[in-house]
Design a protein around this motif. Structure first.
Motif, short mmCIF file in Angstrom:
data_model
loop_
_atom_site.label_atom_id
_atom_site.label_comp_id
_atom_site.label_asym_id
_atom_site.label_seq_id
_atom_site.Cartn_x
_atom_site.Cartn_y
_atom_site.Cartn_z
N LYS A 25 125.59 -35.76 43.07
CA LYS A 25 124.66 -34.63 42.94
C LYS A 25 124.40 -34.28 41.48
CE LYS A 25 125.39 -32.50 47.44
NZ LYS A 25 125.88 -31.31 48.16
N LYS A 26 125.30 -34.72 40.59
CA LYS A 26 125.10 -34.51 39.15
C LYS A 26 124.36 -35.68 38.52
CE LYS A 26 129.38 -31.87 38.87
NZ LYS A 26 130.82 -31.99 38.57
N GLY A 27 123.91 -36.62 39.35
CA GLY A 27 123.16 -37.77 38.84
C GLY A 27 124.02 -38.94 38.43
N LYS A 28 125.30 -38.89 38.72
CA LYS A 28 126.22 -39.97 38.36
C LYS A 28 126.42 -40.88 39.57
CE LYS A 28 127.05 -38.06 34.37
NZ LYS A 28 126.58 -38.66 33.13
N ASP A 29 127.09 -42.01 39.36
CA ASP A 29 127.45 -42.87 40.48
C ASP A 29 128.48 -42.15 41.33
OD1 ASP A 29 125.76 -44.78 39.43
OD2 ASP A 29 127.35 -45.99 38.57
N THR A 30 128.44 -42.41 42.63
CA THR A 30 129.20 -41.63 43.60
C THR A 30 130.61 -42.18 43.82
OG1 THR A 30 128.10 -42.93 45.29
CG2 THR A 30 127.22 -40.75 44.87
N PHE A 31 131.52 -41.76 42.94
CA PHE A 31 132.92 -42.17 43.08
C PHE A 31 133.82 -40.99 42.74
CE2 PHE A 31 130.55 -45.95 41.78
CZ PHE A 31 130.78 -46.75 42.89
N GLY A 32 134.92 -40.90 43.48
CA GLY A 32 135.92 -39.87 43.25
C GLY A 32 137.31 -40.45 43.42
N THR A 48 132.00 -40.05 35.67
CA THR A 48 131.24 -39.42 34.58
C THR A 48 130.55 -40.47 33.72
OG1 THR A 48 133.17 -39.42 33.14
CG2 THR A 48 132.79 -37.42 34.46
N ALA A 49 130.50 -41.71 34.20
CA ALA A 49 129.92 -42.80 33.40
C ALA A 49 128.49 -42.48 33.01
CB ALA A 49 129.96 -44.10 34.20
N ASP A 50 128.15 -42.85 31.79
CA ASP A 50 126.78 -42.72 31.30
C ASP A 50 126.44 -44.05 30.64
OD1 ASP A 50 124.38 -42.22 30.00
OD2 ASP A 50 124.94 -40.17 29.46
N TYR A 51 125.88 -44.94 31.43
CA TYR A 51 125.62 -46.29 30.96
C TYR A 51 124.57 -46.32 29.86
CZ TYR A 51 128.37 -47.22 35.07
OH TYR A 51 129.38 -47.22 36.00
N SER A 52 123.66 -45.35 29.83
CA SER A 52 122.63 -45.32 28.77
C SER A 52 123.28 -45.07 27.41
CB SER A 52 121.57 -44.25 29.06
OG SER A 52 122.13 -42.96 28.98
N LYS A 53 124.44 -44.42 27.40
CA LYS A 53 125.17 -44.17 26.16
C LYS A 53 126.35 -45.12 25.97
CE LYS A 53 124.06 -39.25 26.08
NZ LYS A 53 124.60 -37.89 26.17
N GLY A 54 126.52 -46.04 26.94
CA GLY A 54 127.63 -46.98 26.87
C GLY A 54 128.97 -46.35 27.15
N LEU A 55 129.00 -45.28 27.95
CA LEU A 55 130.24 -44.57 28.26
C LEU A 55 130.77 -44.98 29.63
CD1 LEU A 55 129.26 -41.02 27.00
CD2 LEU A 55 130.53 -42.80 25.78
N GLY A 155 123.09 -41.76 42.13
CA GLY A 155 122.05 -41.44 41.17
C GLY A 155 121.42 -40.08 41.33
N GLY A 156 121.95 -39.23 42.21
CA GLY A 156 121.50 -37.85 42.29
C GLY A 156 120.46 -37.52 43.34
N VAL A 157 119.89 -38.54 43.97
CA VAL A 157 118.90 -38.31 45.02
C VAL A 157 119.41 -38.96 46.30
CG1 VAL A 157 116.53 -38.71 45.75
CG2 VAL A 157 117.02 -38.32 43.34
N LYS A 158 119.53 -38.18 47.36
CA LYS A 158 120.04 -38.73 48.60
C LYS A 158 119.00 -39.65 49.24
CE LYS A 158 122.54 -37.72 52.76
NZ LYS A 158 123.07 -36.76 53.68
N ARG A 159 119.43 -40.89 49.49
CA ARG A 159 118.58 -41.88 50.14
C ARG A 159 119.36 -42.52 51.27
NH1 ARG A 159 117.51 -45.85 45.93
NH2 ARG A 159 116.05 -46.75 47.40
N PRO A 160 118.73 -42.76 52.41
CA PRO A 160 119.45 -43.32 53.57
C PRO A 160 120.13 -44.65 53.23
CG PRO A 160 117.25 -42.59 54.21
CD PRO A 160 117.32 -42.51 52.71
N LEU A 161 121.34 -44.79 53.73
CA LEU A 161 122.13 -46.00 53.49
C LEU A 161 121.38 -47.24 53.93
CD1 LEU A 161 124.76 -47.32 52.58
CD2 LEU A 161 125.67 -46.88 54.88
N LYS A 162 120.71 -47.16 55.07
CA LYS A 162 120.00 -48.34 55.58
C LYS A 162 118.93 -48.79 54.59
CE LYS A 162 117.01 -45.71 58.71
NZ LYS A 162 115.72 -45.67 58.16
N ASP A 163 118.28 -47.86 53.90
CA ASP A 163 117.28 -48.21 52.89
C ASP A 163 117.93 -48.86 51.68
OD1 ASP A 163 115.42 -47.10 54.62
OD2 ASP A 163 115.07 -45.31 53.39
N LEU A 164 119.06 -48.33 51.26
CA LEU A 164 119.76 -48.90 50.12
C LEU A 164 120.22 -50.32 50.41
CD1 LEU A 164 121.96 -45.81 49.14
CD2 LEU A 164 119.93 -46.64 47.95
N LEU A 165 120.75 -50.53 51.61
CA LEU A 165 121.20 -51.87 52.00
C LEU A 165 120.04 -52.85 52.08
CD1 LEU A 165 123.82 -50.85 54.70
CD2 LEU A 165 124.31 -51.91 52.49
N LYS A 166 118.93 -52.38 52.61
CA LYS A 166 117.74 -53.22 52.74
C LYS A 166 117.22 -53.63 51.35
CE LYS A 166 114.76 -51.74 55.72
NZ LYS A 166 113.63 -51.04 56.37
#
Length: 176
Positions: A25-32, A48-55, A155-166
């Protein structure tokens, strides 16, 4: 009879999944991830990874940093690291550097790789490390279906799993 370990694993995995959604929800990859000692949560972390900054800020790596030099080797040796997804190689090595020998995860490498069009290989880390005389116990997947659906927040926007897999499957075919 209730399997207490399994119940506890589900309890802690659900906490990891909540952390993962929070990161998403903060726009990061979904891991805890979190570390548990004697049925007490020592520390928690989300991605908290920020790949655009190389973090590099994977949840497991972050929780390792929080625990390092804060808890004794004996406490960490007896602790369990819980994570929403089986850890990447870099995170796995950082976990082992703390002396933690037990990891419980929700989403398996095989299931997660279905979302990555460029990733095909999975490794048997437990046996690879065993050949190097390094003890590791990995338990999972636990609540994998729930864990896969948490990835909908990637990435911060909820999208159906089936769409992501497709989409991943289509990209994989285009890359072949």
């Amino acid at each position: 009879m209730i399997n207490i370990d399994f119940y506890n694993h589900e309890f802690y995995i659900r906490k990891c999944l909540k952390l993962a959604i929070s990161a998403g929800k903060k726009g990061k990859d979904t891991f805890g991830a979190l570390v548990v000692y004697n049925d007490t949560i020592l520390e928690v972390s989300e991605n908290t990874a920020d790949y655009s900054k190389g973090l590099f800020g994977h949840a497991e790596f972050n929780v390792v940093h929080i625990c390092a030099n804060k808890y004794s080797d004996e406490v960490l040796k007896e602790s369990i690291l819980y994570t929403s997804c089986a850890p990447c190689t870099r995170c796995l090595m950082s976990i082992l550097s703390l002396g933690i020998k037990k990891i419980v995860y929700s989403v398996s490498y095989d299931s997660f790789n279905k979302l990555l069009p460029f990733e095909n290989a999975t490794y048997d880390y437990v046996n690879i490390l065993k050949e190097m005389n390094i003890e590791l116990q990995m338990i999972g997947p636990i609540l994998e279906d729930e864990g896969m659906h948490v990835l909908e927040w990637w990435g911060g926007v909820k999208r159906p799993l089936k769409d992501l897999l497709k989409e991943a499957k289509k990209q994989r075919m285009n890359n072949s």
